[in-house]
Enzyme design. Structure first.
Site, PDB file in Angstrom:
ATOM      1  N   LYS A 114       0.818  -1.107  -0.101  1.00  0.00           N
ATOM      2  CA  LYS A 114       0.155   0.013   0.107  1.00  0.00           C
ATOM      3  C   LYS A 114       0.932   1.199   0.058  1.00  0.00           C
ATOM      4  O   LYS A 114       0.652   2.261  -0.688  1.00  0.00           O
ATOM      5  CB  LYS A 114      -0.922  -0.049   1.240  1.00  0.00           C
ATOM      6  CG  LYS A 114      -2.150  -1.065   1.028  1.00  0.00           C
ATOM      7  CD  LYS A 114      -3.259  -0.895   2.115  1.00  0.00           C
ATOM      8  CE  LYS A 114      -4.252  -1.749   1.734  1.00  0.00           C
ATOM      9  NZ  LYS A 114      -5.455  -1.745   2.920  1.00  0.00           N
ATOM     10  N   LYS A 197      -9.229 -10.914  -7.432  1.00  0.00           N
ATOM     11  CA  LYS A 197     -10.282 -10.924  -6.073  1.00  0.00           C
ATOM     12  C   LYS A 197     -11.292  -9.981  -6.375  1.00  0.00           C
ATOM     13  O   LYS A 197     -10.942  -8.870  -6.707  1.00  0.00           O
ATOM     14  CB  LYS A 197      -9.438 -10.988  -4.937  1.00  0.00           C
ATOM     15  CG  LYS A 197     -10.058 -11.040  -3.667  1.00  0.00           C
ATOM     16  CD  LYS A 197      -9.235 -10.784  -2.442  1.00  0.00           C
ATOM     17  CE  LYS A 197     -10.031  -9.651  -1.672  1.00  0.00           C
ATOM     18  NZ  LYS A 197      -9.477  -9.495  -0.486  1.00  0.00           N
ATOM     19  N   LYS A 200     -13.663  -4.137  -3.091  1.00  0.00           N
ATOM     20  CA  LYS A 200     -14.735  -2.831  -3.307  1.00  0.00           C
ATOM     21  C   LYS A 200     -13.948  -1.765  -4.237  1.00  0.00           C
ATOM     22  O   LYS A 200     -14.618  -0.794  -4.396  1.00  0.00           O
ATOM     23  CB  LYS A 200     -14.926  -2.253  -1.828  1.00  0.00           C
ATOM     24  CG  LYS A 200     -13.571  -1.961  -1.014  1.00  0.00           C
ATOM     25  CD  LYS A 200     -13.953  -1.773   0.407  1.00  0.00           C
ATOM     26  CE  LYS A 200     -12.981  -2.461   1.277  1.00  0.00           C
ATOM     27  NZ  LYS A 200     -13.562  -2.924   2.400  1.00  0.00           N
TER      28      LYS A 200
HETATM   29  P1  ADP Z   1     -11.972  -5.602   0.268  1.00  0.00           P
HETATM   30  O1  ADP Z   1     -11.104  -6.790  -0.227  1.00  0.00           O
HETATM   31  O2  ADP Z   1     -13.078  -5.385  -0.615  1.00  0.00           O
HETATM   32  O3  ADP Z   1     -11.159  -4.341   0.627  1.00  0.00           O
HETATM   33  P2  ADP Z   1     -12.061  -6.374   3.168  1.00  0.00           P
HETATM   34  O4  ADP Z   1     -10.569  -6.620   2.787  1.00  0.00           O
HETATM   35  O5  ADP Z   1     -12.484  -5.097   3.889  1.00  0.00           O
HETATM   36  O6  ADP Z   1     -12.548  -6.229   1.309  1.00  0.00           O
HETATM   37  O7  ADP Z   1     -12.755  -7.488   3.360  1.00  0.00           O
HETATM   38  C1  ADP Z   1     -13.600  -7.899   4.555  1.00  0.00           C
HETATM   39  C2  ADP Z   1     -13.873  -9.477   4.544  1.00  0.00           C
HETATM   40  O8  ADP Z   1     -14.343  -9.877   3.450  1.00  0.00           O
HETATM   41  C3  ADP Z   1     -12.661 -10.187   5.012  1.00  0.00           C
HETATM   42  O9  ADP Z   1     -12.883 -11.229   6.030  1.00  0.00           O
HETATM   43  C4  ADP Z   1     -12.141 -10.743   3.806  1.00  0.00           C
HETATM   44  O10 ADP Z   1     -11.290 -12.087   3.836  1.00  0.00           O
HETATM   45  C5  ADP Z   1     -13.643 -10.956   2.849  1.00  0.00           C
HETATM   46  N1  ADP Z   1     -13.347 -11.092   1.605  1.00  0.00           N
HETATM   47  C6  ADP Z   1     -13.094  -9.707   0.786  1.00  0.00           C
HETATM   48  N2  ADP Z   1     -13.261  -9.768  -0.471  1.00  0.00           N
HETATM   49  C7  ADP Z   1     -13.438 -11.203  -0.595  1.00  0.00           C
HETATM   50  C8  ADP Z   1     -13.450 -12.119  -1.794  1.00  0.00           C
HETATM   51  N3  ADP Z   1     -13.418 -11.609  -2.944  1.00  0.00           N
HETATM   52  N4  ADP Z   1     -13.857 -13.402  -1.703  1.00  0.00           N
HETATM   53  C9  ADP Z   1     -13.922 -13.967  -0.278  1.00  0.00           C
HETATM   54  N5  ADP Z   1     -13.614 -13.207   0.641  1.00  0.00           N
HETATM   55  C10 ADP Z   1     -13.374 -11.846   0.667  1.00  0.00           C
HETATM   56 NA    NA Z   2      -8.720  -6.569   1.852  1.00  0.00          NA
END
Ligand code: ADP
Ligand code: NA
Length: 328
Positions: A114, A197, A200
């Site tokens: 990051k 993946k 958001k």
């Molecule tokens: P992002 O990747 O959208 O920034 P976060 O890192 O805030 O989301 O993830 C919040 C939760 O959702 C975590 O427990 C993460 O492992 C799960 N998570 C996020 N994206 C995915 C995905 N594409 N598939 C499965 N689990 C996910």
């Molecule tokens: Na993340």
């Protein structure tokens, strides 16, 4: 015997969570509240590592909590609270910061990635100490288990090291948390870029829990598929179709093999049309329930205040123990 305590949280970095958050985290949270003493936090302090308008942050914090509840997290079974309502998180972070090596923190790969993207002027110290705040989140509650995905493994390892280091120096104080490995957790990929993946940060590749069902259905129907026409699970050769099959299976309970056989001889269009219905059938009611909760912010705030009241004594007792041990 007492149920093992479990801690997890998400950052309120958007209004809507996506179906990756739902299938990868929330579905498990809902299951785990039956066998654990679960604490689920909206970790708003963590969300301050990026610039955000105060009213927007407040709104996102409520929206994130509403989606926990709408997905089935039950405040009668689990404690649901907002991190900043329990000031012990920030206080313990300072103590743990003083136990963390600069080199040790510098080795966190998420920080390296990051900060490389943001540049040193765009990188704040909060981003650097983020994993220490996460350690405080976990250690404050004597959490025995922390559900973690691959991306958080190194951070949990730091939490364990800090707990062991503190215990070694000052005497047994913290429970050393173990990762709770979820078997076969759905890993959801971006609908427009299925080798990445779902996140958001992707503009149109997500299925958002708060989106209009028409938009949701359209996103599914316009998902990128692969060359060829066979509906077969093969992540290397057919990442798009494989992702759709994963989502389908996770939502509808049929195994991937069963889906492959049910769609034998049918086309991608059939698969996407049916999946759009399945997705709307699951996400629609979550959206309705979340919208209902958000229409009564006073009641939502009451639930969150009650959650904070439940966990605060645990956090306060831990912090008192810590202050005493270190000589404060
Ligand atoms: P992002 O990747 O959208 O920034 P976060 O890192 O805030 O989301 O993830 C919040 C939760 O959702 C975590 O427990 C993460 O492992 C799960 N998570 C996020 N994206 C995915 C995905 N594409 N598939 C499965 N689990 C996910
Ligand atoms: Na993340």
């Amino acid at each position: 015997t007492a149920r093992p305590r479990l801690f997890s949280g998400m950052q309120p970095t958007q209004d809507s969570l996506h179906i990756g958050n739902y299938l990868g985290a929330l579905v498990n949270w809902v299951q785990m509240q039956e066998s654990f003493n679960a604490i689920y936090s909206v970790v708003d302090l963590h969300a301050l590592t990026v610039d955000v308008d105060p009213d927007v942050l407040r709104q996102r914090t409520r929206a994130t909590a509403a989606q926990y509840l709408a997905a089935g997290v039950d405040p009668a079974k689990s404690a649901v609270f907002v991190q900043s309502h329990v000031p012990e998180h920030a206080e313990l972070t300072w103590i743990l910061s003083c136990l963390t090596g600069f080199g040790e923190a510098s080795r966190m790969t998420q920080f390296k990635d990051k900060s490389a993207k943001r540049g040193s002027e765009g990188t704040n110290v909060g981003l650097f100490t983020y994993p220490i705040l996460m350690a405080a989140d976990i250690l404050l509650y004597d959490a025995a288990k922390v559900p973690v995905g691959e991306d958080q493994r190194q951070h949990l390892e730091l939490s364990r090291n800090l707990a062991q280091r503190f215990n070694g120096r000052y005497g047994e104080t913290f429970v050393v948390p173990e990762p709770h490995i979820l078997e076969a957790t759905a890993k959801i990929q971006d609908l427009q870029n299925p080798t990445a993946k779902m996140s958001k940060t992707s503009p149109t590749g997500t299925i958002d829990l708060l989106a209009d069902p028409k938009v949701t259905a359209k996103r599914v129907r316009s998902a990128v598929t692969d060359t060829g026409r066979e509906i077969r699970f093969d992540e290397a050769e057919k990442p798009g179709v494989s992702n759709l099959l994963s989502i389908y299976s996770a939502l509808d309970g049929r195994s991937i093999e069963q889906l492959e056989s049910d769609y034998d001889g049918k086309g991608y269009g059939d698969l996407k049309k049916d999946l759009a219905e399945v997705v709307v059938g699951v996400v629609g009611p979550i959206r309705e329930r979340a919208t209902e909760l958000l229409s009564d912010p006073a009641e939502l705030d009451r639930i969150l205040a009650e959650g904070a009241e439940r966990v605060r004594p645990i956090a306060a007792a831990t912090l008192a123990r810590v202050y005493d041990r270190v000589g404060l």
